[in-house]
Design a protein around this motif. Structure first.
Motif, short mmCIF file in Angstrom:
data_model
loop_
_atom_site.label_atom_id
_atom_site.label_comp_id
_atom_site.label_asym_id
_atom_site.label_seq_id
_atom_site.Cartn_x
_atom_site.Cartn_y
_atom_site.Cartn_z
N LYS A 33 -0.35 -9.96 37.40
CA LYS A 33 0.79 -9.58 36.56
C LYS A 33 0.47 -8.46 35.58
N ASP A 34 -0.81 -8.08 35.49
CA ASP A 34 -1.14 -6.95 34.63
C ASP A 34 -1.09 -5.64 35.40
N GLU A 35 -0.89 -5.74 36.66
CA GLU A 35 -0.94 -4.54 37.47
C GLU A 35 0.12 -3.56 36.99
N TYR A 36 -0.25 -2.31 37.00
CA TYR A 36 0.60 -1.24 36.44
C TYR A 36 2.01 -1.25 37.03
N ASN A 37 2.08 -1.20 38.37
CA ASN A 37 3.39 -1.16 39.02
C ASN A 37 4.25 -2.36 38.64
N SER A 39 4.15 -4.13 35.80
CA SER A 39 4.69 -4.04 34.44
C SER A 39 5.75 -2.93 34.35
N GLN A 40 5.61 -1.90 35.18
CA GLN A 40 6.58 -0.81 35.18
C GLN A 40 7.92 -1.20 35.81
N GLU A 42 9.31 -4.34 35.34
CA GLU A 42 9.80 -5.56 34.67
C GLU A 42 11.32 -5.53 34.49
N HIS A 43 11.87 -4.32 34.24
CA HIS A 43 13.30 -4.19 33.96
C HIS A 43 14.17 -4.41 35.20
N VAL B 25 -0.63 -0.14 30.57
CA VAL B 25 -0.10 -1.50 30.62
C VAL B 25 -0.21 -2.14 29.24
N LYS B 29 2.97 -3.32 26.90
CA LYS B 29 3.14 -4.70 26.46
C LYS B 29 3.26 -4.80 24.94
N ASN B 59 9.72 5.92 30.89
CA ASN B 59 10.46 5.19 31.93
C ASN B 59 11.90 4.97 31.47
N TYR B 63 16.84 -0.45 30.98
CA TYR B 63 18.22 -0.43 30.46
C TYR B 63 18.35 -1.13 29.12
#
Lengths: 332, 554
Positions: A33-37, A39-40, A42-43, B25, B29, B59, B63
């Motif tokens: 879950k820390d992987e960059y993709n 976290s990018q 999440e939305h 990351v 966070k 990014n 939204y």
């Protein structure tokens, strides 16, 4: 052959369908879950989960997923307003509300959320002209009309909204080419055509579509490489294999494209090392294109070891049957 | 992830990238936690604007962050000057985000929102921003949509927008978005409700010339051809009565162009009195075009009726008594008089496209346009040429060969129906149609078949179109020999069917045959000769004793 400006050359080697690799790719996608993709994105987590889980269900691997964890996550994403957000602390939206309901239907677990509040949230998004805003901030788009109608029909609560007005709005988005854009005046686009065709299929209004006109535009999306684009003069992309094919299937005109050529295109978009599908051969894979590669293959050929997909809901057919839903189609 | 190429990297590069990403990351966070905490605590300060700005610049699709920024605007008590300045800042933030991500729904929506907050919005500036953006990518539909928003808000006239679309198109013929936009504006300004032309004749003629010019400039660009087809194809128009036949015991009504959102309202009047009718719909759906009523108590007053009317929606249609049919009938024959044989412009265009086809024999668009023009000018005269073009098309555009087969079927059916209708007397309704041996793959406009009693569809390829026969509700004799039919699962129930030939098909399932017999109470004769199922069927039929008058002709 006529020269086509926007297309690609397919590699000569067309790999087999690598189901095992795709399943592994999707199962491992969310583990670090820390992987960059991760976290990018999440939305859009809720939709990401829907893409992954649906793909896994089609491959018969749903039981390898962590059902309890998913259900707990969805529960925590329901806000006081009733809507569901992409991720915890993000804001509720019709896009993620539909994704969550689709997942819950797959897991047969609608009881973990407050359904009445969802219905109310969706109902409150309908505008005076029949359209739907995605959330409280008022962005209007037929994608949200589809989300609203699909969500409520999955909950068997379509009576909560004014369906005829919703249909009226969709008609205002119909264009000279028989297709649909995101709002009145917008250019036709295969993704939005799926949304509108899907909505009219759920509400039983397919007679409003000029099926020959739209069907022709859709089959003209196929390029010499076999792949489909989403608008004229654009590059092919695996996700349009779904948006175009599902609409053609609903219109009873799937046979208007060359299935074999499209299957070859989709198969070359697999990453034969890591698993997963990309938009075009050699690009980075992601769960979105992985789902739509698999759903397209499921529509195209029953001989792949994939469960049949429902073209209206983009969910496995057995779930739509279990829910007793019968979205209309023009071929039966 | 669209269009991102997978690149192979060295171990060293990989390591650096990994470290950078890990740092990102951690930053994400920390940032998102701060943002959510401030929102929870209702601290709508500059730092919140600053962090969300930083995050959105990297990014812009998150939204919720845009929602939070709007909340900051709503919850602060800034002076008018400050508010104005902050809205300006927001405009440059969205502009910066768009440079990186010109297809972000959230950003474009934020820009709309900001514009709506401004007391003196500068619409002109926005229009030139759109122009700039469309110069970079002429097909960016987000930008086109935003432009439409501006045009509406600024109250720019249709005339100006029509000019704009002309400039756009003359500047570049190969831009589908501009053609789309033009169709919208033209329809708004000059739209018709006619089936034959979407816009008024004068404009229609100008557009035909413009688009011909475009297709000749770049015959391999697809954009203009779609626009041209819009001009040449028929449009769906409003709902109208097409045929009706009313007898004492039964009424058939066929509706053309049913494109209503609510089911049609349909009533029958005899001598100005409304008759209580239960319409059954075929196919069985809310918006079917064939409606049938069977009267258990015969309409005795029909024989000496003075007037019979049908009211469909708001329109009343007067029926006439036909001695030939011994029934009250209605016929709309408008489709018979729609040829343009002497239309100079259409004939000239046809000549030009025939020339283009000769110069570029592999250009499918010129061939297809040729077909559309010939159909519009005179379907009968060009019948053979149209079929030839279609044959060529399935060869040079083989990906879509099934499309051309269906198009061919559509034209053949239309041609044959027109021939039948032409021969009909005004007071007569033809009951017989022979479409055998045409290699039809589809039965287009199947509601036009609702009144035929004797239908010959032998030697076609209708195996996948059986569901379309559901409108043959008056049919007593149907022939579907040699159609490659493997299953009757989708064969509808035709109440009047008495004689049915399924000779020389590939039927194997005896259950389906028994089911068919069960569903058709009036069936007297079913011919299954030359089907694999014949071998297993006879003993079963005898065992089941389904109907006594059934004789297999094998």
């Amino acid at each position: 052959m006529t020269t086509v400006k926007h297309d690609i050359e397919l590699p000569s080697n067309i790999p087999e369908l690598l189901l095992e690799k795709h399943a592994n790719y999707l199962i491992s996608y969310g583990t670090n879950k820390d992987e960059y993709n991760y976290s990018q994105t999440e939305h859009m987590r809720m939709s990401g989960m829907y893409w992954g889980l649906t793909a896994l269900d089609l491959m018969g691997k749903l039981e390898q997923t962590n059902k309890e964890e998913v259900l707990e996550f969805i529960k925590q994403c329901q806000s006081d307003s009733g809507g569901i957000s992409a991720s915890m602390q993000h804001d509720p939206h019709l896009l993620y509300t539909l994704s969550a309901i689709q997942i819950l239907c797959m897991y047969d677990a609608l009881n973990v959320i407050n359904v009445d509040k969802i219905v109310n949230y969706v109902k409150e998004r309908q505008q005076a002209d029949g359209s739907f805003a995605g959330d409280q901030w008022g962005e209007v788009d037929v994608r949200f009309s589809f989300c609203a109608v699909a969500t409520l029909s999955l909950l068997n609560r379509l009576d909560a909204i004014d369906v005829e007005k919703a249909v009226q709005f969709v008609l205002k988005c119909m264009n000279f080419d028989g297709g649909f854009g995101s709002k009145p005046g917008s250019e036709s686009h295969a993704g939005l055509i799926y949304c509108c065709t899907g909505l009219l299929s759920i509400t039983g209004h397919l007679h409003l579509i000029d099926a020959d006109r739209l069907g022709w535009w859709l089959c003209e999306r196929q390029l010499p490489s076999g792949g489909l684009n989403g608008r004229p003069e654009k590059l092919p992309d695996v996700c349009y294999s779904w948006w175009v094919l599902s609409a053609l299937t609903i219109l009873g005109r799937l046979h208007w494209i060359d299935k074999k050529a499209l299957i070859d295109y989709i198969l070359t978009c697999q990453d034969v090392e890591s698993g997963g599908f990309s938009d075009r051969p050699g690009d980075m894979v992601d769960p979105f294109h992985t789902l739509f590669g698999l759903t397209a293959l499921s529509l195209l050929d029953k001989n792949f070891s994939l469960k049949p997909i429902n073209p209206t809901y983009c969910m496995p057919e057995y779930i739509i049957d279990r829910l007793g839903l019968k979205p209309s189609r023009l071929d039966a | 992830m669209h269009g991102r190429v997978k690149v192979r990297t060295t171990a060293e590069q990989e390591e650096i990238k990994k470290r950078e990403r890990a740092a990102k990351v951690v930053q994400y966070k920390a940032d998102i936690a701060t943002v959510f905490q401030k929102r929870k605590d209702k601290i709508w300060d500059d730092e919140l604007l600053l962090i969300t700005k930083r995050m959105l610049l990297s990014n812009s699709d998150i939204y919720t962050l845009w929602n939070i920024r709007r909340e900051v605007f709503q919850n602060n008590k800034w002076t008018d000057e400050e508010y104005k300045q902050l809205l300006e800042n927001e405009m440059s933030l969205t502009e910066n985000c768009l440079k990186d991500n010109p297809k972000s729904y959230s950003v474009w929506h934020q820009r709309c929102w900001v514009m709506e907050q401004m007391s003196e919005p500068d619409w002109k500036r926005e229009l030139s921003l759109c122009a700039k953006c469309l110069n970079i990518d002429e097909r960016n539909f987000h930008c086109w949509d935003y432009r439409e928003f501006i045009v509406q808000k600024a109250g720019i006239s249709n005339e100006e927008e029509f000019e704009f679309s002309t400039t756009k198109i003359l500047n570049n013929f190969s831009n589908y978005s501009s053609w789309h936009y033009r169709s919208r504006i033209l329809y708004k300004m000059f739209g018709t409700t006619l089936e034959e032309i979407p816009i008024i004749d004068e404009k229609y003629r100008e557009e035909l010339d413009l688009v011909m010019n475009a297709t000749f400039t770049d015959p391999n660009d697809t954009s203009a051809w779609f626009y041209q087809r819009w001009l040449l194809d028929k449009c769906m128009t409003t709902c109208r009565l097409w045929r009706a036949i009313i007898k004492k015991d039964i009424a058939y009504v066929i509706i053309d162009n049913n494109i209503l959102i609510e089911p049609v309202s349909l009533s029958l009047y005899i001598n100005s009195e409304v008759v209580d009718v239960q319409w059954q719909l075929y196919p069985d759906e809310k918006f079917a075009k064939l409606q049938i009523a069977r009267f258990v108590k015969p309409l005795e007053n029909l024989d000496h009726a003075k007037e019979v009317f049908i009211k469909l929606q708001e329109t009343t249609y007067k029926l006439s008594y036909s001695e030939i049919e011994s029934a009250w009938i209605y016929k709309d024959n408008s489709s018979l008089h729609r040829q343009n044989s002497n239309d100079e412009q259409l004939n000239e265009q046809l000549k030009s496209y025939n020339q283009l086809s000769k110069m570029e024999p592999n250009n499918k668009w010129a061939l297809l346009t040729g077909i559309l023009l010939m159909k519009k000018i005179d379907l009968k005269k060009f019948y053979t040429d149209i079929l030839n073009n279609l044959m060529l098309l399935s060869k040079i555009d083989s990906l879509r060969k099934n499309y051309y087969k269906d198009l061919r079927s559509k034209l053949l059916v239309e041609y044959n129906l027109l021939e039948i209708w032409k021969k009909e007397n005004d007071m007569e309704i033809q009951i017989r149609i022979d479409l055998s041996g045409l290699d039809l793959t589809k039965l287009h406009n199947n509601h036009y078949f609702g009144l035929f009693e004797i239908v010959n569809l032998d030697a076609n390829q209708l195996e996948n179109s059986l569901h379309q026969l559901s409108t043959l509700q008056r049919c007593t004799r149907l022939s579907l020999s040699s159609n490659g039919i493997t299953s009757l699962k989708n064969f509808p129930t035709l109440h009047n069917l008495e004689f049915f030939s399924l000779r020389n098909n590939k039927l194997t399932n005896s259950e389906e045959i028994l089911n068919l017999i069960k569903r058709h109470k009036n069936l007297k004769n079913l011919d299954l000769t030359d089907n694999p199922v014949c071998e297993k069927l006879e003993p079963q039929i005898l065992n089941v004793h389904l109907i006594t008058n059934l004789s297999l002709e094998s």
